[in-house]
Design an enzyme around this catalytic site. Structure first.
Site, mmCIF file in Angstrom:
data_model
loop_
_atom_site.group_PDB
_atom_site.id
_atom_site.type_symbol
_atom_site.label_atom_id
_atom_site.label_comp_id
_atom_site.label_asym_id
_atom_site.label_seq_id
_atom_site.Cartn_x
_atom_site.Cartn_y
_atom_site.Cartn_z
ATOM 1 N N PRO A 67 0.817 -1.223 0.000
ATOM 2 C CA PRO A 67 0.000 0.000 0.000
ATOM 3 C C PRO A 67 0.853 1.277 0.000
ATOM 4 C CG PRO A 67 -0.274 -1.225 2.071
ATOM 5 C CD PRO A 67 0.555 -2.064 1.168
ATOM 6 N N ARG A 70 -3.938 -8.044 -20.773
ATOM 7 C CA ARG A 70 -4.907 -7.682 -21.811
ATOM 8 C C ARG A 70 -4.379 -6.620 -22.776
ATOM 9 N NH1 ARG A 70 -7.849 -3.502 -20.908
ATOM 10 N NH2 ARG A 70 -9.766 -4.157 -21.908
ATOM 11 N N ASP A 77 -10.529 1.802 -24.278
ATOM 12 C CA ASP A 77 -10.858 1.584 -22.869
ATOM 13 C C ASP A 77 -10.971 2.890 -22.097
ATOM 14 O OD1 ASP A 77 -10.713 -1.171 -22.986
ATOM 15 O OD2 ASP A 77 -8.600 -1.236 -22.412
ATOM 16 N N GLU A 97 2.574 -7.439 8.590
ATOM 17 C CA GLU A 97 2.770 -5.999 8.745
ATOM 18 C C GLU A 97 3.639 -5.433 7.635
ATOM 19 O OE1 GLU A 97 1.019 -4.156 11.030
ATOM 20 O OE2 GLU A 97 0.135 -6.158 11.085
HETATM 21 N N1 ADE Z 1 -0.898 -5.069 -0.069
HETATM 22 C C1 ADE Z 1 -1.799 -4.655 0.844
HETATM 23 N N2 ADE Z 1 -2.529 -3.651 0.392
HETATM 24 C C2 ADE Z 1 -2.102 -3.397 -0.880
HETATM 25 C C3 ADE Z 1 -2.471 -2.455 -1.874
HETATM 26 N N3 ADE Z 1 -3.432 -1.563 -1.686
HETATM 27 N N4 ADE Z 1 -1.815 -2.495 -3.048
HETATM 28 C C4 ADE Z 1 -0.820 -3.382 -3.245
HETATM 29 N N5 ADE Z 1 -0.430 -4.286 -2.349
HETATM 30 C C5 ADE Z 1 -1.071 -4.299 -1.163
#
Ligand code: ADE
Length: 245
Positions: free
Chosen positions: A88, A153, A168, A115
């Site tokens: 994230p 794709r 797209d 974590e």
């Molecule tokens: N791992 C946990 N959340 C994630 C996300 N939003 N994007 C990529 N990998 C992740």
């Protein structure tokens, strides 16, 4: 194109990668997807892949040794292959990033869990970090599948209509125009006349205006980066005027 995925849960990938477009792309040899179980690269008796964090606090951290061992074994010294950590905290995955990744013959995707991963993996192994959105998944697996799907794709020969990827949503910085198919009237709701007119220039104009209208209504942020013609700008100005009135 070849994808190598490093994961603690290879079983998660079986459904999504064995259906529909990706299945066909694999059968045609356009993509190969190799799943590597991180546990196979753990060398201790218990095949440990995670441990408690230095400094205390909750949660577990993925150990560096198995991840380094997996990636080094997968690449066998090959250089220039992007090694991407799904997290994230990475840069945001967009259609533009998908197009960029599709230009590589090979990608390694590392799925984080718990974590997170030991910082030395980020610092000394990974060449790129990608997030698929501002939310937290239980691991990088779903994110890796999203990337494999969006990139596959785009590869030549994968979609029946080679022009489709250029139409797209997001491909040209706008959301796509609305689509209709038969019947011409469904429960009293008609397909727009212009689409049945056979006038290709009028259809193209209508679609462009619908795409602009949609993007303006739903994702005005996209218009700032989209490539717009003078006619597009005039149309958007008219929309703004319309709204004021
Ligand atoms: N791992 C946990 N959340 C994630 C996300 N939003 N994007 C990529 N990998 C992740």
């Amino acid at each position: 194109m070849r994808f190598d995925v490093v994961t603690l849960f290879p079983g998660m990938f079986t459904g999504p990668l064995e259906e529909s477009i990706i299945k066909r792309a694999r059968e045609r040899g356009i993509v190969s997807i190799y799943l590597h179980n991180l546990r196979d690269y753990a060398t201790d008796r218990h095949r440990t892949t995670d441990d408690t964090p230095y400094g205390g606090g909750g949660g577990m951290v993925m150990k560096p040794e198995p991840i380094f061992a997996a990636v080094e074994s997968i690449l066998g010294g090959e250089e220039g292959v992007p090694v991407i950590l799904l997290t994230p905290q990475g840069r945001l995955f967009t259609q533009e990033v998908a197009m960029e990744l599709a230009r590589h013959p090979r990608l390694v995707l590392i799925c984080g869990r718990y974590e997170g991963v030991d910082e030395r993996v980020r610092e000394h192994l990974v060449t790129d970090e990608i997030s698929i959105g501002d939310y937290v998944l239980s691991g990088g697996e779903l994110a890796a599948m999203v990337i494999i799907d969006a990139v596959t794709r785009l590869l030549p020969g994968v979609l029946g209509d080679p022009g489709a990827v250029f139409e797209d949503s997001h491909a040209r910085g706008l959301l796509e125009y609305p689509h209709y198919t038969r019947p011409a009237v469904f429960r009293g709701w008609e397909v727009p006349e212009v689409l049945r007119s056979g006038d290709h220039a009028a259809i193209a104009r209508w679609r462009r205006e619908q795409a602009l209208r949609r993007t303006w209504e739903r994702r005005p942020d996209l218009l700032e980066k989209a490539q717009l013609t003078p006619e597009d700008r005039e149309f958007l100005a008219r929309l703004r005027e319309e709204k004021k009135r």
